[in-house]
Design a protein around this motif. Structure first.
Motif, PDB file in Angstrom:
ATOM      1  N   ASP A 224       5.935 -32.621  20.432  1.00  0.00           N
ATOM      2  CA  ASP A 224       6.878 -33.562  19.821  1.00  0.00           C
ATOM      3  C   ASP A 224       6.952 -34.861  20.617  1.00  0.00           C
ATOM      4  OD1 ASP A 224       7.599 -31.882  17.788  1.00  0.00           O
ATOM      5  OD2 ASP A 224       9.577 -31.373  18.608  1.00  0.00           O
TER       6      ASP A 224
ATOM      7  N   ASP B 273      10.118 -40.120  10.295  1.00  0.00           N
ATOM      8  CA  ASP B 273       9.886 -38.803  10.875  1.00  0.00           C
ATOM      9  C   ASP B 273       8.554 -38.304  10.314  1.00  0.00           C
ATOM     10  OD1 ASP B 273      12.489 -38.632  12.195  1.00  0.00           O
ATOM     11  OD2 ASP B 273      13.317 -38.399  10.179  1.00  0.00           O
TER      12      ASP B 273
ATOM     13  N   ALA C 188       9.930 -37.416  20.745  1.00  0.00           N
ATOM     14  CA  ALA C 188      11.280 -37.729  20.266  1.00  0.00           C
ATOM     15  C   ALA C 188      11.665 -39.128  20.717  1.00  0.00           C
ATOM     16  CB  ALA C 188      12.269 -36.701  20.815  1.00  0.00           C
ATOM     17  N   ALA C 189      12.651 -39.709  20.055  1.00  0.00           N
ATOM     18  CA  ALA C 189      13.166 -41.007  20.483  1.00  0.00           C
ATOM     19  C   ALA C 189      13.709 -40.871  21.903  1.00  0.00           C
ATOM     20  CB  ALA C 189      14.264 -41.474  19.527  1.00  0.00           C
TER      21      ALA C 189
ATOM     22  N   MET D 109       9.348 -38.622  15.831  1.00  0.00           N
ATOM     23  CA  MET D 109      10.645 -38.882  15.206  1.00  0.00           C
ATOM     24  C   MET D 109      10.828 -40.392  15.040  1.00  0.00           C
ATOM     25  SD  MET D 109      11.323 -35.726  15.137  1.00  0.00           S
ATOM     26  CE  MET D 109      10.235 -34.512  15.927  1.00  0.00           C
ATOM     27  N   THR D 110      11.653 -40.776  14.086  1.00  0.00           N
ATOM     28  CA  THR D 110      11.950 -42.195  13.866  1.00  0.00           C
ATOM     29  C   THR D 110      12.427 -42.825  15.176  1.00  0.00           C
ATOM     30  OG1 THR D 110      12.654 -41.672  11.620  1.00  0.00           O
ATOM     31  CG2 THR D 110      13.303 -43.814  12.491  1.00  0.00           C
TER      32      THR D 110
ATOM     33  N   ARG E 107       3.986 -34.499  16.557  1.00  0.00           N
ATOM     34  CA  ARG E 107       5.117 -34.621  15.651  1.00  0.00           C
ATOM     35  C   ARG E 107       6.029 -35.732  16.207  1.00  0.00           C
ATOM     36  NH1 ARG E 107       9.118 -29.753  13.734  1.00  0.00           N
ATOM     37  NH2 ARG E 107       9.738 -29.874  15.926  1.00  0.00           N
TER      38      ARG E 107
END
Lengths: 440, 440
Positions: free
Chosen positions: A90, A65, A92-93, A110-111, A108
């Motif tokens: 962002d 992250d 995101a996955a 995410m994993t 930003r």
């Protein structure tokens, strides 16, 4: 001696344990493979080489992250002189539409989320202020409660090399790689891999369906009231449990009375759901040994492979045994003796390997080892018979439990090994080395 | 850092693997016992001491097919001078009304049949002419085809001592004996004994019902088409299989999207069939880590034991972990990280023992051993973290497979052991001795 048996040649001589087992192992064939849902294939043997259809990971993605950035934008960054970047949103996955990260910008991330175009590396959130302007962050605030985290500015306190914290496309497996070979037994990690490469179903040999029935007019279902001359049926319970333990789907038919017509019709009835039939009792030299009597009428005697052969084995317990095939599909049948210990030992030696051959496993036998015999007095064994005594094994020693009597089911319940006394040995002294079958 | 978590103290420090495991093992309690049908109790732990209600065998019975006679009537018998006795009828197994054997008489008796009154011993049929008058017999003819075998005369060629070939009442177990102790795991031989003493049902701890769900908006069901940024869900398959392997009844819910409300309602929905909940993903420091976000709202925070604690462990892989209890029944929940290897290793270390505690087993851990590291170059491990690398173990040696990356599911599928590198070790040379967890 039975006037009904079509193949009586087997009764004229004593078979060795190895000959009987060899006959079973060369006759029983692995089941035809079928396509099964992944979780239904657990414990089964794969029959296809599985090739990876797509690279894993399928795209470059973040292992942390953090923030996806350009290398030059964070070069030389420190807590004293942080790089300050504009957060463009962002990633995101699972997100399909990706932001573009330009100079002076950060996304930003995410994993597991794809590395967005323009970004060259990932800085973990712990190397930044997380956009809060309060020094190094421990993590991100949840998007749901702090949506402002996807905008504003982030302070980055450390530089990152190109592709740091990036898991490269294909770094796990590449399209075209061999994932698993035919013959692999599917446990949880193999199921993990098959799922990961998108396989919802897989071609395996199914679990064999094993029908277990005990025979004997004296047998009463546990929980019922015993009357004079009756005993409880334990074999159908023990062998159903043992068949499941070996990997089979087992059906317990229960006890069938000593009447050939009833037994015959029960067997014919059960054939439709059987890949293997196991009976206990009725295989010896008595006048009411209905398994022997009944099985000569089942199936077409003209078909090759049909018919059950009843034999005497040079073995204790378990001297009388039947093996053959019945019905139009030549379903294999093992007819075990009726004494509880005889039937259980016979199951371990002959039925368990048969089940595992049906499954297509290479490893069909229980492990064996050598152990020092720990006992107060010498074991005796009849000449010319291979004896299997019950024992407990620990740390290279084996201790007999109970006696040689084939009815000693209480002792069996406390054993975890079989002590093998070869045919040519009549006495085994305490402290001798013996062969042991580990019942696991 | 999550603003939603009710118990954030756990995030302030690094927990050791042992502390986290200890917390789980002291919190999770064995399931309440229930009465189960014998075959449904396979693999379960008995919670009662079982006493034998009747002696086994329940009556004196024959261990052979033969003739029940008086000792004096066969004294001195030989092939040259056989004893000739009048056959008064058959005694079959299960027969309630018994013949009386008088002087000069014999009853034809089958294995397992009660020794009839008047008879003192059994001569096997092979020691007689079987009533055919043609010298030693190999066996009896089937009653159905030769009913005359139950009458006429039999020639006996050998004497027999009193109670020869007779299994005495109570020679296996006696009424009042302890059959099995509380704590026994019920395998096939124990089921055999329970059936033999008439137990149709037994009181055990049931198999735990384990609900497995993975979280992540990027997850797609295997067999479906992947779109950009998506990967296949493998964790819910792997952990469902692993839970079954550990002894549980496992339910795979599948993948839940990264939305706290959806996850919360799914968990509340599943609670009714869960003795243990296992989630994967959503436990780290990202802005979309919904497991952390959602679980603070489930259950009554005022109830002791409720709430899930999210922690960082001094471990690789598997640093972020959650553990706690949720819902009105304080159902234990383990929240594992989402990387496939992290979740699998976490399952082995923490969930498998929890399942086995629920079952009431003493032996909750995988076996461990020490092995020589066989590898071309030294293993490296981060300081302060206990690392679990995948390896293959054979004959005292362990060889690493794949790298340290937690996404290397292909390597995991070829491993059968975990190599443990302690917290204070940063490098392990080839040939060193290492601790190994055997994955069985």
């Amino acid at each position: 001696m039975s006037s009904a048996a079509p193949r009586t040649a087997g009764q004229d001589r004593l078979w060795s344990v190895d000959e009987h087992l060899e006959d079973i192992l060369t006759t029983v064939r692995p089941l035809e493979p079928i396509e099964l849902q992944l979780l239904d294939a657990q414990g089964c043997v794969l029959v296809e080489d599985v090739t990876v259809p797509l690279s894993l990971p399928p795209f470059d993605n973040s292992s942390m992250d953090g923030y996806a950035v350009r290398v030059s934008d964070v070069a030389g960054a420190s807590e004293e002189f942080p790089a300050v970047l504009a957060v463009v949103g962002d990633v995101a996955a699972g997100q399909a539409d990706l932001l573009h990260v330009g100079p002076g910008q950060a996304a930003r991330i995410m994993t597991g989320a794809p590395l967005p175009p323009g970004a060259e590396t990932v800085v973990p959130v712990e190397w930044t202020d997380g956009g809060l302007g309060e020094g190094p962050a421990a993590g991100m605030r949840a998007r749901a409660v702090a949506p402002e985290g996807a905008e504003g500015h982030v302070h980055v306190y450390r530089p990152a090399e190109a592709r740091a914290h990036v898991r490269a496309k294909g770094s796990d497996v590449k399209s075209g790689d061999r994932a698993l070979e035919a013959g692999t037994v599917l446990g949880p990690p193999q199921i993990a891999l098959l799922a990961a490469i998108g396989r919802g179903t897989v071609r395996v040999r199914p679990r064999p369906r094993v029908v277990v029935m005990s025979t004997g007019s004296e047998l009463v279902q546990p929980g019922e009231q015993l009357r004079s001359g009756q005993i409880y049926d334990s074999n159908s319970f023990a062998l159903t449990a043992a068949a499941r333990d070996a990997g089979a789907i087992a059906y317990r038919v229960g006890a069938v009375a000593d009447d050939a017509e009833t037994l015959r019709s029960t067997i014919e009835d059960q054939l439709v759901r059987a890949d293997l039939l196991v009976t206990t009792g009725g295989v010896s030299v008595g006048a009411y040994d209905v398994v022997k009597e009944a099985l000569s009428y089942v199936g077409d005697e003209d078909e090759p492979g049909s018919g059950v052969d009843f034999r005497k084995l040079a073995m204790q317990p378990g001297k009388p045994q039947g093996f053959g095939a019945i019905g139009p599909e030549h379903t294999p049948l093992l007819a075990l003796p009726g004494n509880p210990v005889s039937s259980y030992v016979s199951f371990e030696l002959f039925v368990r390997p048969a089940i595992r051959v049906l499954m297509g496993l290479d490893d069909v036998h229980r492990p064996r080892t050598r152990a020092t015999l720990t006992t107060g007095k010498a074991l005796t064994s009849p000449k010319g018979r291979r004896q299997f005594l019950r024992g407990t094994y620990a740390d290279g020693s084996v201790t007999p439990v109970g006696g040689a009597g084939s009815h000693l089911v209480a002792a069996l319940a406390h054993a975890d090994a079989l002590i093998v006394v070869p045919e040519d040995v009549e006495s085994v002294e305490p402290g001798s080395e013996v062969e042991v079958v580990l019942l696991g």
